[in-house]
Write an enzyme that holds these catalytic residues in place. Structure first.
Site, PDB file in Angstrom:
ATOM      1  N   GLY A  29       0.840  -1.199   0.000  1.00  0.00           N
ATOM      2  CA  GLY A  29       0.000   0.000   0.000  1.00  0.00           C
ATOM      3  C   GLY A  29       0.868   1.239   0.000  1.00  0.00           C
ATOM      4  O   GLY A  29       2.099   1.150   0.011  1.00  0.00           O
ATOM      5  N   GLY A  85       0.549  -0.954   6.596  1.00  0.00           N
ATOM      6  CA  GLY A  85      -0.551  -0.019   6.779  1.00  0.00           C
ATOM      7  C   GLY A  85      -1.845  -0.742   7.100  1.00  0.00           C
ATOM      8  O   GLY A  85      -1.868  -1.960   7.303  1.00  0.00           O
ATOM      9  N   ASP A  87      -6.466  -0.091   6.560  1.00  0.00           N
ATOM     10  CA  ASP A  87      -7.553   0.752   6.075  1.00  0.00           C
ATOM     11  C   ASP A  87      -8.365   1.322   7.234  1.00  0.00           C
ATOM     12  O   ASP A  87      -8.888   2.428   7.141  1.00  0.00           O
ATOM     13  CB  ASP A  87      -8.446  -0.057   5.131  1.00  0.00           C
ATOM     14  CG  ASP A  87      -7.636  -0.573   3.953  1.00  0.00           C
ATOM     15  OD1 ASP A  87      -7.083   0.271   3.215  1.00  0.00           O
ATOM     16  OD2 ASP A  87      -7.505  -1.795   3.794  1.00  0.00           O
ATOM     17  N   GLY A 102      -6.533  -4.842   3.360  1.00  0.00           N
ATOM     18  CA  GLY A 102      -6.844  -5.469   2.080  1.00  0.00           C
ATOM     19  C   GLY A 102      -7.326  -4.502   1.025  1.00  0.00           C
ATOM     20  O   GLY A 102      -7.670  -4.917  -0.082  1.00  0.00           O
ATOM     21  N   GLY A 103      -7.317  -3.202   1.369  1.00  0.00           N
ATOM     22  CA  GLY A 103      -7.698  -2.205   0.361  1.00  0.00           C
ATOM     23  C   GLY A 103      -6.819  -2.310  -0.878  1.00  0.00           C
ATOM     24  O   GLY A 103      -7.261  -2.057  -1.994  1.00  0.00           O
ATOM     25  N   GLU A 110      -0.524 -10.625   3.343  1.00  0.00           N
ATOM     26  CA  GLU A 110      -0.269  -9.758   4.508  1.00  0.00           C
ATOM     27  C   GLU A 110      -0.535 -10.521   5.810  1.00  0.00           C
ATOM     28  O   GLU A 110       0.221 -10.411   6.772  1.00  0.00           O
ATOM     29  CB  GLU A 110      -1.157  -8.512   4.451  1.00  0.00           C
ATOM     30  CG  GLU A 110      -0.715  -7.527   3.373  1.00  0.00           C
ATOM     31  CD  GLU A 110      -1.661  -6.363   3.182  1.00  0.00           C
ATOM     32  OE1 GLU A 110      -1.208  -5.318   2.692  1.00  0.00           O
ATOM     33  OE2 GLU A 110      -2.855  -6.487   3.505  1.00  0.00           O
ATOM     34  N   LYS A 128      -7.365   6.999   9.717  1.00  0.00           N
ATOM     35  CA  LYS A 128      -7.688   5.559   9.695  1.00  0.00           C
ATOM     36  C   LYS A 128      -8.200   5.046  11.046  1.00  0.00           C
ATOM     37  O   LYS A 128      -8.675   3.913  11.127  1.00  0.00           O
ATOM     38  CB  LYS A 128      -6.434   4.747   9.321  1.00  0.00           C
ATOM     39  CG  LYS A 128      -5.753   5.160   8.014  1.00  0.00           C
ATOM     40  CD  LYS A 128      -6.500   4.656   6.832  1.00  0.00           C
ATOM     41  CE  LYS A 128      -5.795   4.881   5.512  1.00  0.00           C
ATOM     42  NZ  LYS A 128      -4.610   4.092   5.303  1.00  0.00           N
TER      43      LYS A 128
HETATM   44  C1  5RP Z   1      -3.148  -3.524   1.269  1.00  0.00           C
HETATM   45  C2  5RP Z   1      -3.444  -3.001   2.625  1.00  0.00           C
HETATM   46  C3  5RP Z   1      -2.941  -1.628   2.927  1.00  0.00           C
HETATM   47  O1  5RP Z   1      -2.070  -1.705   4.011  1.00  0.00           O
HETATM   48  C4  5RP Z   1      -4.114  -0.745   3.226  1.00  0.00           C
HETATM   49  O2  5RP Z   1      -4.998  -0.764   2.125  1.00  0.00           O
HETATM   50  C5  5RP Z   1      -3.672   0.691   3.511  1.00  0.00           C
HETATM   51  O3  5RP Z   1      -3.146   1.246   2.350  1.00  0.00           O
HETATM   52  P1  5RP Z   1      -2.609   2.726   2.273  1.00  0.00           P
HETATM   53  O4  5RP Z   1      -1.358   2.788   3.096  1.00  0.00           O
HETATM   54  O5  5RP Z   1      -2.364   2.952   0.811  1.00  0.00           O
HETATM   55  O6  5RP Z   1      -3.674   3.649   2.806  1.00  0.00           O
HETATM   56  O7  5RP Z   1      -4.037  -3.617   3.457  1.00  0.00           O
HETATM   57  O8  5RP Z   1      -3.788  -4.748   1.036  1.00  0.00           O
END
Ligand code: 5RP
Length: 230
Positions: A29, A85, A87, A102-103, A110, A128
């Protein structure tokens, strides 16, 4: 402070947790990307020796491009620290940290990398942190063949699944070649119960609820970086 500035700030703080000789898990991410960049810079400047395992093909490629040694989990099955990171970050009823991840579609790898680490540190900007999880759609990774079955079961549970599409409109595929269903769940009152319900569906590979896994969250906001202990 912009969100990107907060992400950079927390990424810089997170590299302080990496020491010479460590086995380090690399998240996925935009915040993790900044962490990997900062880590690459630290390794180059200080000459410390570390080895890394990545939670996605993209993070592996980025780490290697910055001179980090990125190996497979089979080669390095026990990690000292995993930094990634999230979400959403909330406190569960028992005081532990509960996350939606998982965004970026990497939830399965992960969770595997997080489970292999002695310490999982979450890096987020303050937007967040929420009182209760669920505003962010809950990603669920599904075996291709099981898509209609899983979609139906999730709908019966009232979890409103929607298949993820890539930016170009094609069907989204994870690094493990599975589909993702993003579920507009609404407020998740009991994350353990939701996790168990989803886990019970045949064809679900993994879900984006990370419950009691993170030891700490580093949260960046206008007041700097604060620590939420798990
Ligand atoms: C990826 C994730 C990321 O850690 C989550 O989506 C946060 O992303 P970002 O740092 O771009 O806000 O879980 O699968």
């Amino acid at each position: 402070m912009t969100q990107d500035e907060a992400k950079r700030l927390v990424a810089k703080r997170a590299v302080e947790f990496v020491e010479d000789g460590m086995a380090v898990g690399l998240g996925t991410g935009s915040t993790s990307r900044m962490f990997i960049e900062e880590l690459g810079a630290k390794v180059k400047a200080s000459g410390i020796k570390i080895r890394c395992v990545a939670s996605s093909d993209a993070s592996k490629a980025l780490g290697e491009s910055l001179g980090l040694e990125v190996v497979s989990l089979a080669e390095l099955p026990e990690l000292d620290v995993y930094i990634d990171g999230a979400d959403e970050v909330a406190r569960d009823a028992d005081g532990s940290l509960a996350l939606i991840k998982g965004g970026g579609g990497a939830l399965l790898r992960e969770k595997i990398v997080a489970s292999s680490a002695k310490k999982f540190i979450v890096v987020v900007d303050s937007s967040k942190v929420v009182a209760k999880l669920g505003k962010f759609p809950l990603p669920i990774e599904v075996i291709k063949m099981a898509l209609p079955l899983v979609e139906g079961k999730l709908t019966e549970l009232g979890l409103n699944p929607k298949q993820r599409k890539a930016k170009d409109g094609s069907v989204y595929l994870t690094d493990e070649n599975n589909y993702i269903l993003d579920c507009s769940v609404g407020v998740i009152e009991n994350p353990e119960e939701t996790a168990a319900e989803v886990r019970g569906i045949v064809g679900v590979v993994e879900h984006g609820l990370f419950l009691g896994m993170a030891a700490m969250a580093l949260v960046a906001g206008d007041d700097g970086v604060t620590e939420m202990q798990g």
